[in-house]
Scaffold this motif. Sequence first.
Motif, PDB file in Angstrom:
ATOM      1  N   ASN A 234      11.817   5.338 -85.695  1.00 33.06           N
ATOM      2  CA  ASN A 234      10.679   5.130 -84.796  1.00 33.06           C
ATOM      3  C   ASN A 234       9.919   6.389 -84.367  1.00 33.06           C
ATOM      4  OD1 ASN A 234      11.593   2.551 -85.017  1.00 33.06           O
ATOM      5  ND2 ASN A 234      12.074   2.249 -82.865  1.00 33.06           N
ATOM      6  N   PRO A 235      10.571   7.544 -84.182  1.00 32.36           N
ATOM      7  CA  PRO A 235       9.821   8.725 -83.700  1.00 32.36           C
ATOM      8  C   PRO A 235       8.711   9.149 -84.661  1.00 32.36           C
ATOM      9  CG  PRO A 235      12.171   9.035 -83.377  1.00 32.36           C
ATOM     10  CD  PRO A 235      12.029   7.808 -84.219  1.00 32.36           C
ATOM     11  N   TYR A 236       7.602   9.618 -84.087  1.00 31.60           N
ATOM     12  CA  TYR A 236       6.401   9.928 -84.855  1.00 31.60           C
ATOM     13  C   TYR A 236       6.373  11.328 -85.472  1.00 31.60           C
ATOM     14  CZ  TYR A 236       4.023   5.764 -83.054  1.00 31.60           C
ATOM     15  OH  TYR A 236       3.663   4.481 -82.762  1.00 31.60           O
ATOM     16  N   ALA A 237       7.250  12.232 -85.051  1.00 29.49           N
ATOM     17  CA  ALA A 237       7.191  13.613 -85.546  1.00 29.49           C
ATOM     18  C   ALA A 237       8.521  14.296 -85.299  1.00 29.49           C
ATOM     19  CB  ALA A 237       6.070  14.371 -84.837  1.00 29.49           C
ATOM     20  N   GLY A 238       8.665  15.506 -85.823  1.00 24.33           N
ATOM     21  CA  GLY A 238       9.897  16.249 -85.641  1.00 24.33           C
ATOM     22  C   GLY A 238      10.208  16.524 -84.183  1.00 24.33           C
ATOM     23  N   ALA A 239       9.221  17.019 -83.437  1.00 24.07           N
ATOM     24  CA  ALA A 239       9.432  17.300 -82.017  1.00 24.07           C
ATOM     25  C   ALA A 239       9.711  16.006 -81.250  1.00 24.07           C
ATOM     26  CB  ALA A 239       8.216  18.011 -81.437  1.00 24.07           C
ATOM     27  N   HIS A 240       9.064  14.927 -81.677  1.00 27.61           N
ATOM     28  CA  HIS A 240       9.329  13.622 -81.064  1.00 27.61           C
ATOM     29  C   HIS A 240      10.760  13.184 -81.354  1.00 27.61           C
ATOM     30  CE1 HIS A 240       7.798   9.203 -80.403  1.00 27.61           C
ATOM     31  NE2 HIS A 240       8.442   9.685 -79.357  1.00 27.61           N
ATOM     32  N   GLY A 241      11.229  13.506 -82.553  1.00 28.43           N
ATOM     33  CA  GLY A 241      12.615  13.217 -82.893  1.00 28.43           C
ATOM     34  C   GLY A 241      13.575  14.039 -82.048  1.00 28.43           C
TER      35      GLY A 241
ATOM     36  N   GLY B 264      16.663  19.205 -87.912  1.00 20.79           N
ATOM     37  CA  GLY B 264      16.574  18.998 -89.352  1.00 20.79           C
ATOM     38  C   GLY B 264      15.472  19.760 -90.051  1.00 20.79           C
ATOM     39  N   ALA B 265      14.827  20.711 -89.373  1.00 23.31           N
ATOM     40  CA  ALA B 265      13.724  21.442 -89.991  1.00 23.31           C
ATOM     41  C   ALA B 265      14.159  22.170 -91.262  1.00 23.31           C
ATOM     42  CB  ALA B 265      13.124  22.435 -88.997  1.00 23.31           C
TER      43      ALA B 265
ATOM     44  N   HIS C 246      17.743  15.055 -86.088  1.00 20.87           N
ATOM     45  CA  HIS C 246      16.483  14.463 -86.540  1.00 20.87           C
ATOM     46  C   HIS C 246      16.173  15.030 -87.921  1.00 20.87           C
ATOM     47  CE1 HIS C 246      14.206  18.204 -85.577  1.00 20.87           C
ATOM     48  NE2 HIS C 246      13.348  17.730 -86.453  1.00 20.87           N
ATOM     49  N   ILE C 247      15.450  14.240 -88.690  1.00 18.62           N
ATOM     50  CA  ILE C 247      14.993  14.662 -90.015  1.00 18.62           C
ATOM     51  C   ILE C 247      13.473  14.639 -90.021  1.00 18.62           C
ATOM     52  CG2 ILE C 247      14.849  13.988 -92.452  1.00 18.62           C
ATOM     53  CD1 ILE C 247      17.659  12.886 -92.242  1.00 18.62           C
ATOM     54  N   ASN C 248      12.865  15.661 -90.582  1.00 18.48           N
ATOM     55  CA  ASN C 248      11.413  15.663 -90.764  1.00 18.48           C
ATOM     56  C   ASN C 248      11.092  15.034 -92.118  1.00 18.48           C
ATOM     57  OD1 ASN C 248      10.864  17.044 -88.340  1.00 18.48           O
ATOM     58  ND2 ASN C 248      11.236  19.019 -89.314  1.00 18.48           N
ATOM     59  N   LEU C 249      10.713  13.763 -92.108  1.00 15.98           N
ATOM     60  CA  LEU C 249      10.342  13.139 -93.378  1.00 15.98           C
ATOM     61  C   LEU C 249       9.166  13.863 -94.002  1.00 15.98           C
ATOM     62  CD1 LEU C 249      10.626   9.273 -92.799  1.00 15.98           C
ATOM     63  CD2 LEU C 249      12.322  10.865 -93.705  1.00 15.98           C
ATOM     64  N   HIS C 250       8.287  14.444 -93.145  1.00 13.98           N
ATOM     65  CA  HIS C 250       7.086  15.114 -93.637  1.00 13.98           C
ATOM     66  C   HIS C 250       7.377  16.535 -94.123  1.00 13.98           C
ATOM     67  CE1 HIS C 250       7.577  15.712 -89.339  1.00 13.98           C
ATOM     68  NE2 HIS C 250       6.970  16.858 -89.466  1.00 13.98           N
ATOM     69  N   LYS C 251       8.625  16.962 -94.098  1.00 14.33           N
ATOM     70  CA  LYS C 251       9.005  18.243 -94.701  1.00 14.33           C
ATOM     71  C   LYS C 251       9.907  18.018 -95.909  1.00 14.33           C
ATOM     72  CE  LYS C 251       8.995  21.444 -90.753  1.00 14.33           C
ATOM     73  NZ  LYS C 251       9.819  22.438 -90.031  1.00 14.33           N
ATOM     74  N   THR C 252      10.935  17.229 -95.701  1.00 20.33           N
ATOM     75  CA  THR C 252      11.994  17.090 -96.698  1.00 20.33           C
ATOM     76  C   THR C 252      11.777  15.919 -97.654  1.00 20.33           C
ATOM     77  OG1 THR C 252      13.518  18.013 -95.066  1.00 20.33           O
ATOM     78  CG2 THR C 252      14.500  16.931 -96.964  1.00 20.33           C
ATOM     79  N   PHE C 253      11.095  14.877 -97.186  1.00 20.27           N
ATOM     80  CA  PHE C 253      11.014  13.657 -97.985  1.00 20.27           C
ATOM     81  C   PHE C 253       9.581  13.204 -98.258  1.00 20.27           C
ATOM     82  CE2 PHE C 253      15.232  13.505 -96.024  1.00 20.27           C
ATOM     83  CZ  PHE C 253      16.018  13.356 -97.150  1.00 20.27           C
TER      84      PHE C 253
ATOM     85  N   GLY D 198       3.265  12.263 -89.238  1.00 22.49           N
ATOM     86  CA  GLY D 198       4.615  12.763 -89.415  1.00 22.49           C
ATOM     87  C   GLY D 198       5.626  11.673 -89.118  1.00 22.49           C
ATOM     88  N   SER D 199       6.882  12.032 -89.198  1.00 20.58           N
ATOM     89  CA  SER D 199       7.951  11.097 -88.864  1.00 20.58           C
ATOM     90  C   SER D 199       9.217  11.904 -88.616  1.00 20.58           C
ATOM     91  CB  SER D 199       8.169  10.091 -89.994  1.00 20.58           C
ATOM     92  OG  SER D 199       9.164   9.157 -89.649  1.00 20.58           O
ATOM     93  N   GLY D 200       9.912  11.586 -87.533  1.00 21.26           N
ATOM     94  CA  GLY D 200      11.125  12.327 -87.177  1.00 21.26           C
ATOM     95  C   GLY D 200      12.301  11.421 -86.910  1.00 21.26           C
ATOM     96  N   PRO D 201      12.808  10.712 -87.926  1.00 19.31           N
ATOM     97  CA  PRO D 201      13.959   9.813 -87.722  1.00 19.31           C
ATOM     98  C   PRO D 201      15.132  10.521 -87.050  1.00 19.31           C
ATOM     99  CG  PRO D 201      13.080   9.562 -89.925  1.00 19.31           C
ATOM    100  CD  PRO D 201      12.388  10.740 -89.335  1.00 19.31           C
ATOM    101  N   VAL D 202      15.849   9.783 -86.216  1.00 14.86           N
ATOM    102  CA  VAL D 202      16.993  10.340 -85.488  1.00 14.86           C
ATOM    103  C   VAL D 202      18.248   9.579 -85.888  1.00 14.86           C
ATOM    104  CG1 VAL D 202      18.055  10.618 -83.207  1.00 14.86           C
ATOM    105  CG2 VAL D 202      15.640  11.168 -83.547  1.00 14.86           C
TER     106      VAL D 202
END
Length: 492
Positions: free
Chosen positions: A134-141, A245-246, A266-273, A283-287
């Motif tokens: 659900n989180p929208y970004a890394g910092a949000h995660g 997860g950066a 948290h994982i940054n989908l917009h960095k790693t995936f 962005g997306s920051g799954p936790v």
Amino acid sequence: MKYYDKLIFELSRPGRKGYSLPKNRFDRNALAALPAGLKRGEAAELPEVSELDVVRHYTNLSSKNFGVDTGFYPLGSCTMKYNPKIDEEVAAHPGFLTLHPLQYSGSVQGALELYYNLQKMLSELAGLEEFTLNPYAGAHGELTGLMVMKAYHQRRGDLKRTKVIVPNSAHGTNPASAMVAGLQVVEVKSKPNGSIDVEDLKPLLDDTVAGIMMTNPNTLGMFETEILEIARLVHEAGGLLYYDGANLNPLLGKVRPGDMGFDIMHINLHKTFATPHGGGGPGSGPVGVREGLESLLPNPKVVKREDGSFELVCEEGAFGNVSSFLGNYAVMMKAYAYILSLGKENIRLVGPMATLNANYIKENLKDDYLLPIQGVCKHEFVFDGLKDKSTGVTTLNVAKRLLDYGFHAPTIYFPLLFHESMMIEPTETESKETLDEFIEVMHKVAHEARETPELVLDAPVTTLVRKLDETTAAKNPILTYRALLAQQDGND
């Protein structure tokens, strides 16, 4: 100046139009009149241009932007890598584009299945029990993960645990997220290689500590070799370990944060995936959390029923909601396609290739650039500027000169552990030929700094915008065409 290098207002000619509106077929008298306060007193000041002028202007303007599709982007700690275009195609599939978040769950089973499967994939890759997307970004995660940490202690009645330990080499979002979550930040010192000083950590661990936030490998690209000891100490003190997860790329498919002892990440989908990083989103920051913390993850949740169907549920144990509906769904589709396209056998190559590329550049440049930390790095590394600083050429000057050679500059002046930091991350997707060309240019700039420093000090010279007075640009930015005209009139 070429015609289409001019601003769109400079292309304007009175009476020129690029549109033809259909005749109004409604009775004006039958329409409600606009309130007087909403009407313009004067006509809008818009450029008057033809369609051809508009198309050529913005097409030429777009070609002047630097992006990972046009050149090498070695921005440290941000994983600016090229992503397969098939992931974009999947995200643009008409079957997903027309979905609405308020649809009945029975009509969006495919979308919910994708969400559910991606949760499981990330859990396996991270070595954790369950994820929320659900989180929208890394910092949000980060914020979401810290809220899980806080809720964990509060529900156990351990209300004294209000402190979060953060390394002095951490990403800036770590202490910021902790403060937003209502937690007090306690700084732990780092060793010269950026790893946590365990001896400095020990006296900080008491019954007021909620947990510790860590990035592994750390911000200097070095693996935390004492991570198991750190995990033991924090857990014995009653705290939890949070993984930023950066810097997950170099570990992907090789080492799992859950196996190191981390409880939340948290994982940054917009960095790693696969989603392109930067540009303000999306962005997306799954936790993810370890076993025993799953019930605290935010609502809504996607669950799989015994009959194989999927349903959205809101559980009482969750601490609440952190986003509208299920986050940035298009980003999840790209991540799902990326993981499936690589598969288990190839996703294991991501980490080793990222590590190989970084060490290849580091070893080839350390004769010209000061390398403060010796040894094998992971996905990124940090130089402390040029080895020869006698000519006054700084890291900023080197970064500007790289623009003249068609390369985006790496991250500069971060981390703050070194005065002239230059942080380079090549990512796993770049070829040896690209890396060799970058190495050659970096050597060339170092040579120029020694022999003809004025070339580097005056850079950039080939870009559309020359060297700026950055202080003036920050304090008095020119943001409108009218402001530009006023400045030009003042200079005249």
